[in-house]
Scaffold this active site. Structure first.
Site, PDB file in Angstrom:
ATOM      1  CG  LEU A 125      10.325   1.276   3.044  1.00 30.09           C
ATOM      2  CD1 LEU A 125      10.961   2.250   2.063  1.00 30.09           C
ATOM      3  CD2 LEU A 125      10.939   1.428   4.428  1.00 30.09           C
TER       4      LEU A 125
ATOM      5  CB  THR B 167       9.895  -0.107   8.779  1.00 27.42           C
ATOM      6  OG1 THR B 167       9.411   0.340   7.506  1.00 27.42           O
ATOM      7  CG2 THR B 167      11.340  -0.538   8.642  1.00 27.42           C
TER       8      THR B 167
ATOM      9  CB  VAL C 157       4.167  -0.354  -0.990  1.00 28.76           C
ATOM     10  CG1 VAL C 157       3.275   0.717  -0.361  1.00 28.76           C
ATOM     11  CG2 VAL C 157       5.257   0.298  -1.835  1.00 28.76           C
ATOM     12  CE  LYS C 158       4.057  -3.258   7.238  1.00 30.00           C
ATOM     13  NZ  LYS C 158       4.747  -3.263   8.553  1.00 30.00           N
ATOM     14  CG  LEU C 159      -0.733   0.368   0.987  1.00 31.79           C
ATOM     15  CD1 LEU C 159      -0.921  -0.295  -0.362  1.00 31.79           C
ATOM     16  CD2 LEU C 159      -1.111   1.840   0.918  1.00 31.79           C
TER      17      LEU C 159
END
Length: 217
Positions: A59, A27, A85-87
């Site tokens: 996310l 997402t 975790v997306k960054l």
């Protein structure tokens, strides 16, 4: 090969996850906004997709500084051990990613457009880097070539960072990426559905069923 679903629409994700074809769900804030999901809905969303069969859920952290992204990333990772975790591949995003990796958080550097950004993801210890195939093409570059150079660069340095191709717009894209050695691809729902819609296969299946109509074991 690991295929993911790029959406936050739970009612549409659940049947596709039930096929067993898709490894997880990715997402981003725009997808969450489209699905009407705010921050308060993320824990429930993550639980639901994992219960529906996803083995991972990605996310994306948000915040205007590296510190804010780091703290948000910690909170997201704390929801479940299967959260990645997306960054973004920015100064702030990479800075937060490096700190999260040291905390044992799995990280994906996203919104990558150029080969050197894959090397930056590797430098901070990210598990994945997500180049945007369709958007790279939209910018006038050759998306396949750019992702190919990312892959070659990572292999050249023996990096453990893997490519998770995003912004995929057709089944042909999936095949072309796989031919270039990309083993992780996330798909919008419309492309995911097209994987099952080959007319010749559907007709053959119809004939098989017709031949055994009324039979039982």
């Amino acid at each position: 090969m690991r295929l993911y679903l790029d959406s936050a629409r739970l009612s549409e994700l659940e049947p596709l996850l039930g096929t067993g074809v898709f490894y997880g769900v990715t997402t981003n804030p725009l997808l969450l906004q489209e699905a009407g999901l705010g921050a308060a809905g993320l824990p429930g969303f993550a639980r639901a997709v994992l219960q529906a069969g996803a083995k991972e859920v990605y996310l994306q952290a948000w915040g205007g500084s590296a510190e804010a992204l780091y703290r948000c990333g910690l909170s997201l990772a704390g929801l479940d051990g299967r959260v990645v975790v997306k960054l973004p591949a920015t100064w702030e995003g990479l800075g937060a990613a490096g700190r999260l990796v040291l905390e044992g958080v799995r990280v994906c550097i996203t919104a990558a457009y150029l080969p050197h950004q894959a090397l930056l993801a590797s430098a901070v210890g990210a598990d994945f880097v997500a180049p945007y195939l369709g958007r790279i093409n939209d910018s006038g570059q050759d998306g396949y070539a750019a992702i190919g150079r990312m892959s070659e660069s990572l292999r050249g340095i023996g990096s453990k960072t893997e490519i998770l191709a995003a912004s995929v717009r057709s089944v042909a894209d999936v095949v072309a990426l796989a031919q270039r050695g990309v083993c992780h691809i996330t798909l919008p729902l419309q492309v995911a559905h097209r994987l099952f819609q080959e007319p010749l296969t559907l007709e053959a299946a119809r004939q098989f069923e017709q031949a055994m109509e009324g039979a039982s074991l």
